[in-house]
Structure formats: C-alpha cells, structure tokens
Design an enzyme around this catalytic site. Structure first.
Site, mmCIF file in Angstrom:
data_model
loop_
_atom_site.group_PDB
_atom_site.id
_atom_site.type_symbol
_atom_site.label_atom_id
_atom_site.label_comp_id
_atom_site.label_asym_id
_atom_site.label_seq_id
_atom_site.Cartn_x
_atom_site.Cartn_y
_atom_site.Cartn_z
ATOM 1 N N LYS A 68 34.195 32.211 55.105
ATOM 2 C CA LYS A 68 33.676 33.643 55.724
ATOM 3 C C LYS A 68 33.909 34.884 54.570
ATOM 4 O O LYS A 68 34.786 34.832 54.171
ATOM 5 C CB LYS A 68 34.472 33.969 57.026
ATOM 6 C CG LYS A 68 34.311 33.053 58.324
ATOM 7 C CD LYS A 68 33.216 33.755 59.038
ATOM 8 C CE LYS A 68 33.287 34.779 59.525
ATOM 9 N NZ LYS A 68 34.156 35.234 60.797
ATOM 10 N N HIS A 69 32.842 35.628 54.471
ATOM 11 C CA HIS A 69 32.693 36.583 53.700
ATOM 12 C C HIS A 69 33.115 36.338 52.375
ATOM 13 O O HIS A 69 34.132 36.897 51.772
ATOM 14 C CB HIS A 69 33.521 37.632 54.218
ATOM 15 C CG HIS A 69 32.815 38.338 55.537
ATOM 16 N ND1 HIS A 69 31.530 39.194 55.814
ATOM 17 C CD2 HIS A 69 33.237 38.165 56.880
ATOM 18 C CE1 HIS A 69 31.349 39.287 56.838
ATOM 19 N NE2 HIS A 69 32.109 38.689 57.857
ATOM 20 N N ASN A 231 43.516 39.584 45.194
ATOM 21 C CA ASN A 231 44.472 38.906 44.987
ATOM 22 C C ASN A 231 44.597 37.854 46.224
ATOM 23 O O ASN A 231 44.455 37.987 47.374
ATOM 24 C CB ASN A 231 45.838 39.478 44.906
ATOM 25 C CG ASN A 231 46.261 40.268 43.924
ATOM 26 O OD1 ASN A 231 45.995 40.060 42.664
ATOM 27 N ND2 ASN A 231 46.944 41.716 43.966
ATOM 28 N N HIS A 391 36.555 37.551 41.599
ATOM 29 C CA HIS A 391 35.974 38.755 42.231
ATOM 30 C C HIS A 391 34.552 38.740 42.225
ATOM 31 O O HIS A 391 33.890 37.892 41.193
ATOM 32 C CB HIS A 391 36.637 40.101 41.392
ATOM 33 C CG HIS A 391 37.789 40.404 41.617
ATOM 34 N ND1 HIS A 391 38.310 40.952 42.581
ATOM 35 C CD2 HIS A 391 39.019 39.874 40.759
ATOM 36 C CE1 HIS A 391 39.732 41.308 42.679
ATOM 37 N NE2 HIS A 391 40.117 40.542 41.364
#
Length: 391
Positions: A68-69, A231, A391
């Site tokens: 999800k996302h 993180n 990221h």
C-alpha cells in the site's frame, strides 16, 4: 504493437495530468492482462515484485507481499498455517497452495493496512491463490504467470476491472537509475545489494545461538526493509512480517509503530477475539474493522454504538492487564532496522513485543549502550554493516 508506453488516467492525484509510464529502449518488462492500473498501482507493483523475487531467491520458498502506497503492509514466505492462523486470516478449512499460503500470511500481517492492496507473488498464481484473492478487497496483482483457472476467477473481480499484471521474471534493470524532483535529475547506482546470511555473522551480543528459523526471519526483515519507505523497522515471526513501522522521521517511532502492529497481530489470536459473536453475512473487511476497534485502547462509547449492527451481543472489552498478559506470550520475534539504533529505547520497546533476535547495520556512537540493552534482555544482535534506506 510495441509495448513501450502506457498512457495513464492520471498521476498520483486526479489533477496530475497527463501521466504515463514508458521505457526508452526496448519494451516494458510487464504486460497488462486485465484492468487499467494507475500511477501508484504500478509503483506498488514494481516495488512489490522486486521484494518477492528477492525473498524467493534468498529462501527458496514461494513468497508474497501486500503493498500500500509504495511500502509493504506485509510480506511472507509459504510456511504452513496452523488452525488458529487459518481462523484469524479467515481461510477456513481450504487446502492452500504454497503461493496462497504466502499471500494469506502477507495479507494477515496488517489486515487494516492491506485493505485495497496491490498483491505480488513470486510464483505462478494458481486457482488456490485466486480463490483467496476473490474475497479480498484488493486493487491488483503482479506475478510471473497465471494459470488459466486463476485468470478466470481474477478477471471477474471488481466487475471485470481487477488489475492483473504479468512480469518478465528474468528482467533485470540497468545498473544506474534516475528520477526527477522539482525538475532536477537524480542519478544513483540502484540498490542491488544481495541479502544473505553472511550479513548475520557479526554477532555482537553475549548470546550467540542464532537458530535457522531466526536467520530466515532476519533475512525476511532485511529484504522487506530494502523496499520499505525509510526510516523503517520490521518485526518478523515464522516466515512472515507481523509489523512494519515505515516512513517515520524518528527511529523510535518506527519501532513503536511496528511493535504496536505486532501486538495487534498477536492479540487477534486471543480466545476472546476468536470467539467474537459476529452477525451472519458480514464481510471480512467489516470484521477486520470491528476487531481493530475492539482492541483499541482509546475507543469511545460513541464509536461502539454501531456494534449492535456487527455483533449479536455487545462483547466485553479485554482489560489492559489481559492484553499485557497475552502479549507476554509472544516470543521468538526477529527485528530488522534499516539503519542503526541511536538509543536503547528501541530495544526496550522491542522487548515488550517478544523480540529475541535483531539485525541492524551498527555504526552508532552509542552502539555499546544498544548492545548492553540487548544483553539485558538476553537478545541476540548481529551488525550487518549494510544500511537499507529506501526513498
């Protein structure tokens, strides 16, 4: 027709138009079998595929993820389910294939977060897996292949709009990757670090007896972290993620979030939860939401007024002491962190959720204090020397 571009309805949000995915040379390494994936769907699909492919390569076991996302709500390998987990995961008495077992475990890690997920399978999606997905609220799936019977089932989901993507299992991207932020191009060597048990050899605690199952679970935690927004901290038990703390600015917040999810995962197995008097005809998602409210500490009387529509009789809440006593039975949990722990508070929190094995890169000026905390709880900790920011 050359498969090198897909025009999308919009980007991350409806106002972000135009949008597309494309490849400059050759063809896209996947094809759309059914449905129309969106921008975020494809981000989830490509990240989740990398995770399950790596899990399978490392463990040799069929693997699955629930995304999800652009972060995993859960990931797992196909360790057989016991009767309690079958009930918790709403599987029933059906015979599950390895692929289906892996997905049940992946989705079962955090059933609230997996609502509307994008699923990924390392192996062919068979009829057993398709039947599990049939009743799950899911946006789509990516896998290397599908059986004819599985496709017949999946193509009927979401009124025929369920997104089904077939990935080329042999595709390898180029070594360098690029992305643009605010019109500026970033370039880096992609994270192709290979996660093996060689990374677990530097055990820095007094206790050294790392079991094979713990090694497997620590590797699962590291591979999961490799594809989780940082993180991040990941709790794993019996071949499956049971809690992920993703995208937090503070590491202790990652640990608290992952630990609270692990606690809820275990509390769902409490006899009082297993015997909740649900009304007939409720959907799985409705039950999951009711269980989440039932287990919350801060649920208000106003929020429980609708329980008469969910339960045949309003159940008594578990006391904090009852919850604490049950969670104290959670043992043998493995924990991975994508970067070093700066303070011992992370270890103190992890101990409350059954953590016994830890892997982290090491390198903090307070490593000694963190090692001492692990020794206080008789934990085993390995320094991998490998940071896994994503990221």
């Amino acid at each position: 027709m050359k498969n090198n571009e897909i025009i999308l309805k919009y980007g991350c949000n409806p106002h972000q138009k135009p949008a597309r995915v494309y490849i400059k040379r050759g063809e896209l390494p996947f094809r759309i079998i059914n449905g129309k994936p969106g921008y975020i769907n494809l981000m989830d699909a490509l990240n989740s595929w990398q995770l399950v492919k790596e899990l399978k390569n490392t463990t040799g076991i069929a693997s699955a993820a629930s995304f999800k996302h652009v972060s995993p709500a859960g990931a797992a390998v196909a360790v057989p389910l016991d009767d309690i987990l079958k009930k918790v995961y709403a599987v029933g008495d059906e015979e599950l294939s390895p692929a289906a077992t892996a997905y049940c475990r992946a989705r079962g890690a955090d059933r609230m977060s997996s609502y509307g997920d994008f699923a990924a399978l390392s192996d062919e999606v068979d009829l057993s897996t398709a039947k599990v997905l049939k009743s799950a609220v899911s946006d789509g799936i990516i896998a290397p292949s599908y059986s004819k019977e599985a496709l017949e089932v999946l193509k009927k989901k979401k009124r025929g709009n369920y997104c089904i993507i077939q990935i080329d299992k042999d595709y390898e991207p180029c070594e360098m990757e690029k992305r643009k932020i605010f019109g500026v191009t970033f370039e880096q060597k992609r994270n192709d670090a290979i996660i093996t048990d060689e990374l677990l050899k530097n055990i820095v605690t007094k206790r050294k007896d790392l079991t094979q199952n713990a090694k497997r679970d620590l590797l699962i935690s590291m591979i999961t972290l490799k594809y989780t927004q940082s993180n991040s901290v990941c709790f794993v038990l019996d071949g499956q993620v049971i809690g992920v703390g993703a995208g937090q600015q503070s590491r202790i917040h990652c640990t608290r979030l992952a630990g609270s999810k692990a606690d809820i995962w275990f509390l769902r197995q409490h006899p009082s939860v297993l015997s909740l008097p649900f009304r007939e005809g409720l959907k799985k998602a409705e039950k999951d939401n009711a269980i989440d409210q039932y287990l919350r500490n801060d649920v208000t009387e106003e929020e429980t007024r609708h329980w008469k529509d969910v339960f045949t009789e309003v159940p008594g809440k578990l006391t904090e002491e009852e919850k604490k006593n049950w969670i104290s039975k959670l043992k043998g949990v493995s924990l991975g962190s994508d970067a070093f722990f700066p303070f011992r508070d992370n270890i103190d929190r992890a101990s409350k959720s059954g953590v016994e094995y830890i892997v982290e890169p090491g390198g903090s000026i307070r490593d000694d204090a963190v090692i001492e905390a692990c020794n206080d709880y008789n934990m085993i900790m390995a320094f991998s020397g490998l940071r896994l920011f994503h990221h």
